[in-house]
Every structure is written in C-alpha cells, then in structure tokens.
Design a protein around this motif. Structure first.
Motif: not given
Length: 452
Positions: A307-309, A321-328, A350-354, A435-440
């Motif tokens: 979380r905002l690490e 890096k942050d676990f953020a993925h939802s718009p808010s 931002l990686e779209l993953h969900t 919430s992913g790994n940016y394609g490795g």
C-alpha cells in the motif's frame, strides 16, 4: 481439532491455516497450485500438501471441519466428499466468526482504505503491548502472520471484505462477522462481476451496518456521501460516530499532522491516508487507547505492505508501488503522491488487471483518475481480457474513459518496460499501481535503475 483446508494456498487461507497450526490444531490441506510465499511458509510448518491436486480420500469422518476457499469450485471432489459424509463445512469468514463468537469483534469495512486502517490499529495496539486476535489483508512489520487466533484475547480486529465468502456461500464476507465495533471508510463501486449495478453494491454496505450488534457502534467517514447516506439512514440501534480528515501540512516532502500538542511528522502521506488515520484513531479510542498514546505510536507506522510502499530512492528520483486498481484508489493515490512531491515530475503507471477494469461500462469510472500525473501510462495485456472471456478493449476506449488525450497506452510487456526505462528520472517520482505484476516487470531492475 482436526481441520482440512480445500484450496489451502491462497493468501488468506494459508495464513488462517498457519494461525490454527500455531494454536495447536491438526491441519491438512489441498490445492492444485501453490505459489510463493504461501508454499515456503506452509512447508516450514510441515503443512504443505505433498502432492498438488484434489484427493477425496483426505476427507473423512474424523475431521472436525473443512474450510472452503474461494479458489475451489462448487464441484470440487473434496467438497463433494465432505457434503456426502456430512462433515461440517465453513467458509473462511464463517470460521473466523466461529472463533470469535465470545470476543468483541472490531470490523473495518469500505471499498478502500480498510487494509491500511486495520494495519494502523494493529500497529498502535502492538506498539503499546496490547494483544488482540486479528485478520488483516497485508503482511505487517512486526507480525508473523496475517491471522492470529487465541482463546484468551478479548478483542479481534477483522478486515471486512465485501467480496463473496465461498463458491457455495454467495454472501459478502463482512456480512458474517456481526461486529460490536465497526468502521466504514468509503463506498466506490467495485467487483462488477458480482455486483452488476452500483445500487446492488451499495446495498451490501447497508446490510453490513444493519448487522452491527445492537448497542454497538459505527465509526464512519462523514466526507464520503454514500457512506454518510447509508449510515445515517440505518435504523439499527447503534452509536454513529463520524470522522473527518484531520488538518495537516506538507513541508519539504514531509507530512505534518496537526495534533493538540502541535504539528507532528508522520511517515504516511496523502489526504486518503490522513482520513484513514482519523478513522483508526477513533477505533483505537473505542478499544481503550487514549489520544496521546495513539499519536505516539502512529508516528512509527510506515504503511501496510503493497500500500503506497516506497520501493526505491535515488538522489533525484523516488519510486512507489501501490495495490491500487479501482478508480477511487487510483485517483487518491495519484493525488497523494503529487501533493507530497509537487515540484517533481510524476510518472504514474497503472495496470488494468481486474474483471471490472475491462468492462466498458465500468471503465468510465476511471474518468480523471490519473489527472494529477504529469505523465500517465496505462498498461494491460489483451490476453488477460481474453482469459476473462470479455470482449477486446481498445486503446481508444481507454483514452475516452480516462478523458486524457496524452495518455500513454501499452499492451506489450517488453514495450511497457522499455517505455518506463526510457523516461528521464531526474527530479521525478515513479508510481506503479496494480493488483498484478505489469507483465513480469522486475522491480529489482527498476530499483537498480533509480538508485544508480
């Protein structure tokens, strides 16, 4: 007690297995695949399955219970065997409630911020040597596991997730906890594959508030209009305790929290994290921690894992890096970093993953989410869309959704990496959200590049 886990390798499931093993229970489990760090942690305690797969013979009448993980399917051979034999089957949240029926249950709910708020509370309690049972969705510094269960502790602090309980129990997890003390941090549409409309999603939070034990309390973010409406409309006989973002300032990259004793430097930053801190303070006070003790402890809180690490810092560049993925979450995180480093170039990726983020209807929720970034990048893999059996998403759709013409879009992992590494990192901040790994993408390589 003898407990068997179906899908033991999940982040939450393996932590519960470790907690029960620590408590003295006999643990067995199965899974079709187990990744690190779950694999090593289970192996170290001697409860890693010898062979991957599902084995109905592991289910027998000597078991006290089976705990069913979300990763399993409703036709899982071990689940069918347990149903046939009449072995008691629990979902993860059902079993946590069973373990805490005689405790004061503190449940932290909300679309965003719940992991951070739960982590703040546990950090403060741990700092002051106040033992509690807990379940939190991130690995915390100073804690061995994400789950801890005892017979003797009076309180249990639970992160209240609104996602489904198990393949055969479609209730949101936080509906099962029946809190005595609850918090609601925010409501922003998420999990569109389960809650297809915003109204349906909001309804889950109404049920949560109405499920608080009579005479209990709800501490709620009064700055979130949806939260305010849900809480204030509830006719449940509970105390309603609003909180707001406290006063703070940012000076030379340092956030200063206003306290009765004057400005106090803290490690976390951003309006959303200061709001989280305010909620955590009220919960801690409800648990018997006075305000001065809270402030003393929270100065040493550096954040929950992922979380905002901060992952790297060089002379002229810093990376988070942050676990953020939802718009808010994306909007709050991007704004927080820009506020903390107003004179640096913010490169936000931002990686779209969900499942939700690939839905054309939900994509519109990202409008303005990356506006605070100087350079905004969206990365996604078309194969991720295909795996989820969704229609292909075009770069043009994404640009229209974010309403940002200069949005940089990449659909190839190598091209994304090359683009990131081609940026001028002088006087900049790199923010990686997913919430992913940016394609490795190798974060160690990112770290080396920034710190060189």
């Amino acid at each position: 007690m003898q407990i068997h886990f179906i899908a033991i390798g999940g982040s939450a499931m393996h932590n519960l297995a470790l907690a029960l093993h620590h408590k003295g229970y006999i643990i067995s489990g199965s899974d079709d695949v187990i990744f690190e760090p779950s694999k090593s942690r289970l192996h170290d305690k001697g409860i890693l399955p010898e062979t991957f797969g599902w084995f109905p013979e592991k289910i027998h009448n000597d078991l006290d219970a089976v705990i069913l993980g979300m990763h399993a399917k409703s036709d899982n051979p071990e689940l069918l065997k347990a149903q046939e034999l009449g072995v008691k089957i629990y979902s993860y949240p059902e079993f946590l409630y069973e373990q805490s029926k005689n405790k004061t249950r503190v449940v932290i709910g909300g679309s965003h911020g719940k992991t951070t708020i739960t982590s703040m509370i546990l950090h403060v309690l741990n700092y002051h040597g106040r033992p509690v049972d807990y379940m939190v969705g991130a690995q915390l510094e100073g804690f061995d596991r994400m789950v801890h269960l005892t017979e003797e502790n009076d309180f249990i602090v639970l992160e209240g997730d609104e996602y489904l309980s198990s393949p055969i129990d479609r209730r949101p997890k936080f509906h099962l906890y029946q809190p005595n003390i609850a918090l609601l941090s925010g409501i922003a549409w998420d999990h569109i594959n389960v809650f297809p409309t915003f109204e349906n999603y909001v309804e889950q939070f109404r049920i949560f508030v109405d499920g608080i034990v009579k005479g209990g309390s709800i501490t709620y973010n009064a700055e979130d209009e949806e939260v305010k409406k849900v809480v204030e409309a509830s006719e449940n006989a509970i105390r309603k305790l609003p909180y707001r973002t406290p006063e703070y300032a940012v000076e030379d990259g340092q956030t200063l929290l206003e306290t009765p004793e004057g400005p106090m430097p803290i490690e976390v930053f951003g309006k959303h994290n200061l709001s989280n801190l305010a909620g955590a303070k009220w919960i801690c006070q409800n648990m018997g921690v006075d305000e001065d003790d809270f402030y003393e402890a929270i100065t040493t809180f550096t954040g929950a894992s992922k979380r905002l690490e901060k992952i790297a810092e060089g002379k002229t560049c810093v990376a988070y890096k942050d676990f953020a993925h939802s718009p808010s979450k994306v909007a709050a995180t991007t704004m927080a970093v820009k506020e903390q480093y107003p004179d640096r170039t913010l490169i936000a990726c931002l990686e779209l993953h969900t499942y939700s983020s690939f839905n054309p209807q939900f994509l519109k929720e990202y409008k303005g989410a990356l506006d605070a970034a100087d350079i905004a990048v969206v990365f996604y893999l078309p194969e991720s869309v295909a795996i989820k059996n969704l229609k292909a998403v075009s770069a043009e759709q994404i640009k229209e959704a974010f309403e940002r013409n200069d949005l940089e879009i990449h659909t190839n992992a190598d091209a994304f990496k090359s683009y990131v590494f081609s940026q001028d990192f002088d006087n900049s901040v790199v923010l990686l959200m997913s919430s992913g790994n940016y394609g490795g993408l190798d974060l160690e390589e990112v770290k080396a590049r920034i710190e060189s």
